[in-house]
Design a protein around this motif. Structure first.
Motif, PDB file in Angstrom:
ATOM      1  N   ALA A 238      -0.426  -8.414 -11.843  1.00  0.00           N
ATOM      2  CA  ALA A 238      -1.710  -8.562 -11.544  1.00  0.00           C
ATOM      3  C   ALA A 238      -2.306  -8.209 -12.782  1.00  0.00           C
ATOM      4  N   VAL A 239      -3.498  -9.030 -12.813  1.00  0.00           N
ATOM      5  CA  VAL A 239      -4.383  -9.123 -14.189  1.00  0.00           C
ATOM      6  C   VAL A 239      -5.009  -7.813 -14.665  1.00  0.00           C
ATOM      7  N   TRP A 240      -5.252  -7.000 -13.469  1.00  0.00           N
ATOM      8  CA  TRP A 240      -5.681  -5.468 -13.873  1.00  0.00           C
ATOM      9  C   TRP A 240      -5.248  -4.640 -12.625  1.00  0.00           C
ATOM     10  N   ASP A 241      -5.877  -3.412 -12.734  1.00  0.00           N
ATOM     11  CA  ASP A 241      -5.354  -2.323 -11.721  1.00  0.00           C
ATOM     12  C   ASP A 241      -5.916  -2.520 -10.346  1.00  0.00           C
ATOM     13  N   VAL A 242      -7.320  -3.113 -10.392  1.00  0.00           N
ATOM     14  CA  VAL A 242      -7.732  -3.280  -9.046  1.00  0.00           C
ATOM     15  C   VAL A 242      -7.237  -4.370  -8.100  1.00  0.00           C
ATOM     16  N   PRO A 243      -6.849  -5.411  -8.571  1.00  0.00           N
ATOM     17  CA  PRO A 243      -6.278  -6.588  -7.943  1.00  0.00           C
ATOM     18  C   PRO A 243      -4.839  -6.082  -7.712  1.00  0.00           C
ATOM     19  N   ALA A 244      -4.101  -5.123  -8.705  1.00  0.00           N
ATOM     20  CA  ALA A 244      -3.021  -4.526  -8.326  1.00  0.00           C
ATOM     21  C   ALA A 244      -2.804  -3.758  -7.026  1.00  0.00           C
ATOM     22  N   GLU A 245      -3.914  -2.961  -6.805  1.00  0.00           N
ATOM     23  CA  GLU A 245      -4.132  -2.291  -5.520  1.00  0.00           C
ATOM     24  C   GLU A 245      -3.777  -3.153  -4.517  1.00  0.00           C
ATOM     25  N   GLY A 246      -4.520  -4.487  -4.456  1.00  0.00           N
ATOM     26  CA  GLY A 246      -4.398  -5.188  -3.346  1.00  0.00           C
ATOM     27  C   GLY A 246      -2.856  -5.881  -3.077  1.00  0.00           C
ATOM     28  N   VAL A 247      -2.263  -5.965  -4.347  1.00  0.00           N
ATOM     29  CA  VAL A 247      -0.799  -6.234  -4.369  1.00  0.00           C
ATOM     30  C   VAL A 247      -0.011  -5.155  -3.525  1.00  0.00           C
ATOM     31  N   MET A 248      -0.244  -4.045  -4.034  1.00  0.00           N
ATOM     32  CA  MET A 248       0.221  -2.733  -3.281  1.00  0.00           C
ATOM     33  C   MET A 248       0.204  -2.793  -1.863  1.00  0.00           C
ATOM     34  N   ALA A 249      -1.183  -3.221  -1.320  1.00  0.00           N
ATOM     35  CA  ALA A 249      -1.378  -3.307   0.004  1.00  0.00           C
ATOM     36  C   ALA A 249      -0.561  -4.387   0.676  1.00  0.00           C
ATOM     37  N   ALA A 250      -0.470  -5.391   0.079  1.00  0.00           N
ATOM     38  CA  ALA A 250       0.275  -6.496   0.690  1.00  0.00           C
ATOM     39  C   ALA A 250       1.792  -6.389   0.903  1.00  0.00           C
ATOM     40  N   ALA A 251       2.231  -5.586  -0.307  1.00  0.00           N
ATOM     41  CA  ALA A 251       3.846  -5.174  -0.131  1.00  0.00           C
ATOM     42  C   ALA A 251       3.995  -4.043   0.878  1.00  0.00           C
ATOM     43  N   ARG A 252       3.221  -3.381   1.048  1.00  0.00           N
ATOM     44  CA  ARG A 252       3.330  -2.152   2.021  1.00  0.00           C
ATOM     45  C   ARG A 252       3.028  -2.981   3.307  1.00  0.00           C
ATOM     46  N   SER A 253       2.103  -3.901   3.654  1.00  0.00           N
ATOM     47  CA  SER A 253       2.069  -4.147   5.002  1.00  0.00           C
ATOM     48  C   SER A 253       3.415  -5.231   5.296  1.00  0.00           C
ATOM     49  N   ALA A 254       3.920  -5.568   4.286  1.00  0.00           N
ATOM     50  CA  ALA A 254       5.505  -6.371   4.456  1.00  0.00           C
ATOM     51  C   ALA A 254       6.558  -5.809   4.227  1.00  0.00           C
ATOM     52  N   SER A 255       6.324  -4.483   4.286  1.00  0.00           N
ATOM     53  CA  SER A 255       7.493  -3.586   4.008  1.00  0.00           C
ATOM     54  C   SER A 255       8.283  -3.878   2.845  1.00  0.00           C
ATOM     55  N   ARG A 256       7.865  -4.474   1.932  1.00  0.00           N
ATOM     56  CA  ARG A 256       8.337  -4.955   0.771  1.00  0.00           C
ATOM     57  C   ARG A 256       8.267  -3.551  -0.261  1.00  0.00           C
ATOM     58  N   PHE A 257       8.908  -2.544  -0.021  1.00  0.00           N
ATOM     59  CA  PHE A 257       8.517  -1.317  -1.004  1.00  0.00           C
ATOM     60  C   PHE A 257       9.561  -1.641  -2.294  1.00  0.00           C
ATOM     61  N   ASP A 258      10.426  -2.534  -2.103  1.00  0.00           N
ATOM     62  CA  ASP A 258      11.319  -3.031  -3.380  1.00  0.00           C
ATOM     63  C   ASP A 258      10.605  -3.666  -4.370  1.00  0.00           C
ATOM     64  N   LEU A 259       9.355  -4.230  -4.080  1.00  0.00           N
ATOM     65  CA  LEU A 259       8.702  -5.296  -5.132  1.00  0.00           C
ATOM     66  C   LEU A 259       8.248  -4.555  -6.160  1.00  0.00           C
ATOM     67  N   LYS A 260       8.639  -5.183  -7.355  1.00  0.00           N
ATOM     68  CA  LYS A 260       7.970  -4.730  -8.772  1.00  0.00           C
ATOM     69  C   LYS A 260       6.758  -5.332  -9.029  1.00  0.00           C
ATOM     70  N   ILE A 261       5.700  -4.264  -9.375  1.00  0.00           N
ATOM     71  CA  ILE A 261       4.548  -4.862  -9.606  1.00  0.00           C
ATOM     72  C   ILE A 261       4.332  -3.992 -11.053  1.00  0.00           C
ATOM     73  N   ALA A 262       3.601  -5.121 -11.939  1.00  0.00           N
ATOM     74  CA  ALA A 262       2.949  -4.788 -13.033  1.00  0.00           C
ATOM     75  C   ALA A 262       1.825  -5.105 -13.403  1.00  0.00           C
ATOM     76  N   THR A 263       0.998  -4.182 -14.328  1.00  0.00           N
ATOM     77  CA  THR A 263      -0.462  -4.701 -14.340  1.00  0.00           C
ATOM     78  C   THR A 263      -1.117  -4.125 -15.569  1.00  0.00           C
ATOM     79  N   GLU A 264      -2.301  -4.070 -15.825  1.00  0.00           N
ATOM     80  CA  GLU A 264      -2.878  -3.351 -16.861  1.00  0.00           C
ATOM     81  C   GLU A 264      -4.016  -2.564 -16.418  1.00  0.00           C
ATOM     82  N   ASP A 265      -4.449  -1.341 -17.162  1.00  0.00           N
ATOM     83  CA  ASP A 265      -5.458  -0.537 -16.958  1.00  0.00           C
ATOM     84  C   ASP A 265      -4.859   0.571 -16.037  1.00  0.00           C
ATOM     85  N   LEU A 266      -5.168   1.923 -16.430  1.00  0.00           N
ATOM     86  CA  LEU A 266      -4.519   3.008 -15.980  1.00  0.00           C
ATOM     87  C   LEU A 266      -5.597   3.639 -14.992  1.00  0.00           C
TER      88      LEU A 266
END
Length: 329
Positions: A238-266
């Motif tokens: 994901a292009v920065w951390d705020v979109p990455a938060e949406g990706v995390m929400a999608a992963a949790r909703s799908a029970s994909r806790f094994d998904l690897k997410i990379a992004t920018e901005d701390l």
């Protein structure tokens, strides 16, 4: 005078109740390759400016004690006209600007937020200019200097960290910023270049842009579709951390806790995920507070007739679970 801004302490992490994000890779060749690349990048800036400018270091715009006293004697004012102020990056940037302006005796008379709306930013600039500030920090088309992160380098860093977490293989998705915005475009270019040229066993099976302003919500919808349509999907960038938060929400909703997410901005939520070793495996961090300090110095120096480099950039910081507390500080 225009200065262009281009683009707490973490508590103890709770115990992980799901599969950790990192799952240290077994392929020592991939891990060693990624580590060597990241070591080579330390302290370096890969990005050029929007007009091809070579980057100058932030230390090049420091002011001497005598210059600081000259600035204080001017009783100058400044306005900060943000394109977007709704995230941790902007909060840190504004904090750096305010702190340095206070040190320099420059009064900040306005801080505005356009929420990524060009019309609103034009209105904000017009309102601010009516108050006749000596310095304006914003993202305009004419400027004294640009201060930015190494956005291409941040994309490169996140690519190596994701590749390391994936053991150098697998299918991934990419969520980029669909606007023609120089800094976010550089991030995606840096990420894609590394994945395609250096990790041939990692395939970007789906890439889709989001326009905002609800970047987390838009990214969640895109990630939901990526996960459901690609059963072998191993990671998402994901292009920065705020979109990455949406990706995390999608992963949790799908029970994909094994998904690897990379992004920018701390940002705060990305930092917490790294500290807990959940979902986010690494990111390339900007240094927004230090960028704000540099912008304030350039603006103050320009009031004295001091010419700044046209493009100043701070290097990318690789952040993982192992160094997130140090990087946060």
């Amino acid at each position: 005078l225009l200065v262009a801004a281009a683009l707490g302490v973490l508590g103890t992490a709770t115990a992980c109740t799901v599969e950790s994000a990192s799952n240290r890779p077994a392929n020592s060749h991939v891990s060693g390759k990624a580590d060597a690349a990241l070591k080579e990048l330390q302290g370096k800036v890969l990005s050029e400016g929007p007009k091809g400018e070579s980057p100058a270091e932030a230390s090049s715009v420091e002011l001497s004690d005598a210059e600081v006293e000259q600035v204080k004697a001017l009783n100058a004012t400044a306005a900060i006209v943000m394109h977007y102020a709704g995230n941790d990056w902007a909060t840190a940037q504004i904090a750096g600007l305010k702190a340095e302006f206070a040190r320099l005796g420059v009064e900040v008379i306005a801080v505005t937020d356009a929420n990524f709306n060009p019309g609103q930013q034009v209105s904000n600039i017009e309102t601010v200019l009516a108050r006749n500030p000596d310095i304006v920090v914003s993202i305009p088309t004419d400027y004294e200097s640009v201060v930015s992160a190494d956005n291409f380098g941040n994309g490169v860093v996140s690519a190596h960290l994701l590749a390391k977490a994936l053991d150098g293989k697998g299918e991934i998705g990419a969520i980029y910023h669909s606007a023609d915005f120089f800094v976010t475009r550089q991030r995606y270019e840096g990420f894609r270049k590394v994945i395609e040229e250096e990790y041939p066993d990692i395939k970007i099976v789906k890439a889709q842009g989001i326009a905002g302003p609800d970047f987390a919500g838009d990214a969640q919808k895109v990630a939901d579709a990526m996960i459901s349509q690609n059963p072998n999907l191993a990671g998402i960038w994901a292009v920065w951390d705020v979109p990455a938060e949406g990706v995390m929400a999608a992963a949790r909703s799908a029970s994909r806790f094994d998904l690897k997410i990379a992004t920018e901005d701390l940002g705060t939520n990305a930092a917490i995920a790294l500290a807990q070793d959940q979902l986010i495996v690494g990111l390339g961090a900007q240094q927004p507070y230090q960028q704000g300090v540099a912008e304030a110095r350039i603006g103050a120096g320009a009031l004295l007739g001091k010419k700044a480099p046209s493009y100043v950039a701070l290097n990318a910081l690789p952040v993982t679970h192992d160094n997130v507390l140090e990087a946060w500080r």
